[in-house]
Enzyme design. Structure first.
Site, PDB file in Angstrom:
ATOM      1  N   GLU A   1      -1.511  -9.168   4.241  1.00  0.00           N
ATOM      2  CA  GLU A   1      -1.508  -9.659   5.603  1.00  0.00           C
ATOM      3  C   GLU A   1      -2.812  -9.596   6.269  1.00  0.00           C
ATOM      4  O   GLU A   1      -2.815 -10.313   7.431  1.00  0.00           O
ATOM      5  CB  GLU A   1      -0.587  -8.549   6.332  1.00  0.00           C
ATOM      6  CG  GLU A   1      -1.150  -7.284   6.753  1.00  0.00           C
ATOM      7  CD  GLU A   1      -0.964  -6.280   5.473  1.00  0.00           C
ATOM      8  OE1 GLU A   1      -1.042  -5.063   6.008  1.00  0.00           O
ATOM      9  OE2 GLU A   1      -0.624  -6.666   4.463  1.00  0.00           O
TER      10      GLU A   1
ATOM     11  N   HIS B   1      -3.509  -5.385   0.927  1.00  0.00           N
ATOM     12  CA  HIS B   1      -2.834  -5.776   2.037  1.00  0.00           C
ATOM     13  C   HIS B   1      -2.769  -7.248   2.171  1.00  0.00           C
ATOM     14  O   HIS B   1      -3.859  -8.063   2.494  1.00  0.00           O
ATOM     15  CB  HIS B   1      -3.823  -5.133   3.335  1.00  0.00           C
ATOM     16  CG  HIS B   1      -3.262  -3.742   3.423  1.00  0.00           C
ATOM     17  ND1 HIS B   1      -2.229  -3.385   4.180  1.00  0.00           N
ATOM     18  CD2 HIS B   1      -3.888  -2.956   2.891  1.00  0.00           C
ATOM     19  CE1 HIS B   1      -2.243  -1.952   4.207  1.00  0.00           C
ATOM     20  NE2 HIS B   1      -3.252  -1.450   3.146  1.00  0.00           N
TER      21      HIS B   1
ATOM     22  N   CYS C   1       0.798  -1.115   0.130  1.00  0.00           N
ATOM     23  CA  CYS C   1       0.220   0.057   0.024  1.00  0.00           C
ATOM     24  C   CYS C   1       1.122   1.239   0.037  1.00  0.00           C
ATOM     25  O   CYS C   1       1.526   1.501  -0.856  1.00  0.00           O
ATOM     26  CB  CYS C   1      -1.082  -0.137   1.051  1.00  0.00           C
ATOM     27  SG  CYS C   1      -2.317   0.992   1.083  1.00  0.00           S
TER      28      CYS C   1
END
Length: 183
Positions: A163, A161, A73
């Site tokens: 994660e 993202h 990002c």
């Protein structure tokens, strides 16, 4: 053992990047983005997301360390802005589930996700023009440049993202990055 430093750009998911890498068996630590580049000892870096480009500390210096870098990002936007690409406001804005079309199935970071993957991404700001040397590797109907790679310099970026649980196959992105760091 591969050693990765997660550079904290004051984002809300930095701890999840650390946890994902730790759970993959990586020697990983979170470092504040104001640590001098000369003090970093790592086989690869993750530039975390964060709120804005005004708080990126020494991230530009980290791109010169000669180790693979994954920008997530804001981290991707830092790579683009520092290497003469262009970052601007996104048309969509906030967080959303997005289908990303993978444009290069040979790409070492995102190629294994081809032909497409569902991700969780913020599009308040996004890369509008790739820096020289980068290949456009992912796109969506929300954002033209969802991912980019410069395999010669081992610099990679994803707008989304990997994660977070909302991203399908996000762990695979980290596994691919580890493979890049280990070669």
């Amino acid at each position: 053992m591969t050693r990765i430093a997660v550079i904290d750009n004051h984002g809300q998911f930095t701890h999840l990047e650390h946890r994902t890498l730790r759970d993959l068996g990586v020697d990983v630590e979170i470092l504040d983005n104001d640590i001098p580049a000369a003090e970093i000892d790592a086989d690869g870096l993750v530039l975390s997301g964060g709120p804005d480009m005004d708080r990126i500390g020494n991230c530009a210096d980290y791109l010169e360390l000669g180790v693979p870098v994954l920008g997530i990002c804001l981290g991707m936007q830092i790579i683009a802005a520092e290497l003469d690409g262009r970052v601007g406001s996104g048309d969509y804005g906030g967080y959303a589930d997005v289908d990303v079309e993978i444009l290069d199935d040979d790409d070492p970071l995102v190629g294994s996700l081809a032909p497409e993957t569902r991700v969780w991404a913020s599009h308040a700001d996004e890369v509008k023009q790739l820096p020289d040397g980068f290949v456009h590797t992912g796109t969506s109907d929300v954002c033209g440049i969802e991912s980019m790679s410069d395999t010669d310099r081992d610099l990679y970026g994803v707008q989304w993202h990997p994660e977070v649980a909302h991203t399908e196959r996000g762990e695979e992105v980290f596994e691919n990055f580890l493979a890049i760091c280990e070669r």
